[in-house]
Each structure stands twice: as structure tokens, then as C-alpha cells.
Enzyme design. Structure first.
Site, PDB file in Angstrom:
ATOM      1  N   CYS A   1       0.875  -1.177   0.000  1.00 12.67           N
ATOM      2  CA  CYS A   1       0.000   0.000   0.000  1.00 12.67           C
ATOM      3  C   CYS A   1       0.907   1.220   0.000  1.00 12.67           C
ATOM      4  CB  CYS A   1      -0.955  -0.015   1.198  1.00 12.67           C
ATOM      5  SG  CYS A   1      -0.143   0.215   2.794  1.00 12.67           S
ATOM      6  N   GLN A   2       0.454   2.332   0.523  1.00 11.00           N
ATOM      7  CA  GLN A   2       1.284   3.538   0.526  1.00 11.00           C
ATOM      8  C   GLN A   2       2.329   3.515   1.639  1.00 11.00           C
ATOM      9  OE1 GLN A   2       1.080   5.801  -1.970  1.00 11.00           O
ATOM     10  NE2 GLN A   2       2.955   6.674  -1.124  1.00 11.00           N
TER      11      GLN A   2
END
Length: 119
Positions: free
Chosen positions: A87-88
Site C-alpha cells: 500500500c502507501q
């Protein structure tokens, strides 16, 4: 009354720590390790960020399955292959890893630091 405050504080602390600690049964890897393992046909790579985040910047070979859609799309993944999740920052992928384990996936890897650590 004071006792209730301690109990509430303890519960809040427990739930916060649970979200931050790695999920039992989930391997963690760095982005450096990911670079060495990318392209392995025995692994499936998923990015659980939003479609907009994914479109803006992604790693070739990763499939976008946003975290909110994951419970309804786990059938797109094979339980026979390792699932590598990014993810980020690593928070949503940790949550996704937890969901995958609950759905019976045995070989799940979370990328620590997520796209923020990808260079």
C-alpha cells in the site's frame, strides 16, 4: 469511576497496538527484498491502495485490489501461491494481510513501508 477510565484506556491502547503490530502468520519484507523477488511466477502481487493512488504510481506486476474491495475479491487470488501485499505506507497492507489470513491464505507477505519506501 476512575477504574472505568483505566479499563477504557487499556482497551484503546490494546486496539491501537494490535493495528500497528505485525499480524501473526504474515511475513514482512522490505522494498529491497521485494525488488529481488519481483517477477516470481509463484507469487501474486496486490496493491491495496485506491485506484487513483495506483494509477498515479505503481509497480509493474502488481494488481490493484483496493482494501475496501478485498473481502469481495479474494476469489481472484489463489490460496496456493504466496500473496505479496503493498500500500502507501504499510498500514493498509497490514490490514489486508490480516483479512487474507482470516480468509484462509497461508502464505501472505506485507511490504514494510509500502510505496513510501519504494525507490
Amino acid at each position: 469511576m476512575e477504574y472505568i477510565q483505566y479499563v477504557l484506556f487499556g482497551l484503546v491502547a490494546f486496539f491501537l497496538l494490535r493495528r500497528l503490530l505485525p499480524t501473526s502468520g504474515v511475513r514482512n519484507m522490505t522494498t529491497t527484498q521485494l525488488k529481488n523477488e519481483l517477477g516470481d511466477k509463484n507469487k501474486q502481487y496486490i496493491d491495496v491502495r485506491t485506484p487513483g493512488e495506483f494509477k498515479g504510481r505503481n509497480i509493474r506486476g502488481f494488481k490493484n485490489i483496493p482494501l475496501q474491495q478485498l473481502p469481495n475479491r479474494v476469489n481472484e487470488l489463489s490460496k496456493e501461491k504466496e500473496v505479496v501485499v503493498i500500500c502507501q505506507s504499510g498500514m493498509r497492507s497490514n490490514a489486508a494481510s490480516r483479512q487474507l489470513v482470516k480468509h484462509g491464505f497461508k502464505n501472505v507477505t506485507n511490504v514494510k513501508g509500502g510505496m513510501n519506501a519504494w525507490r
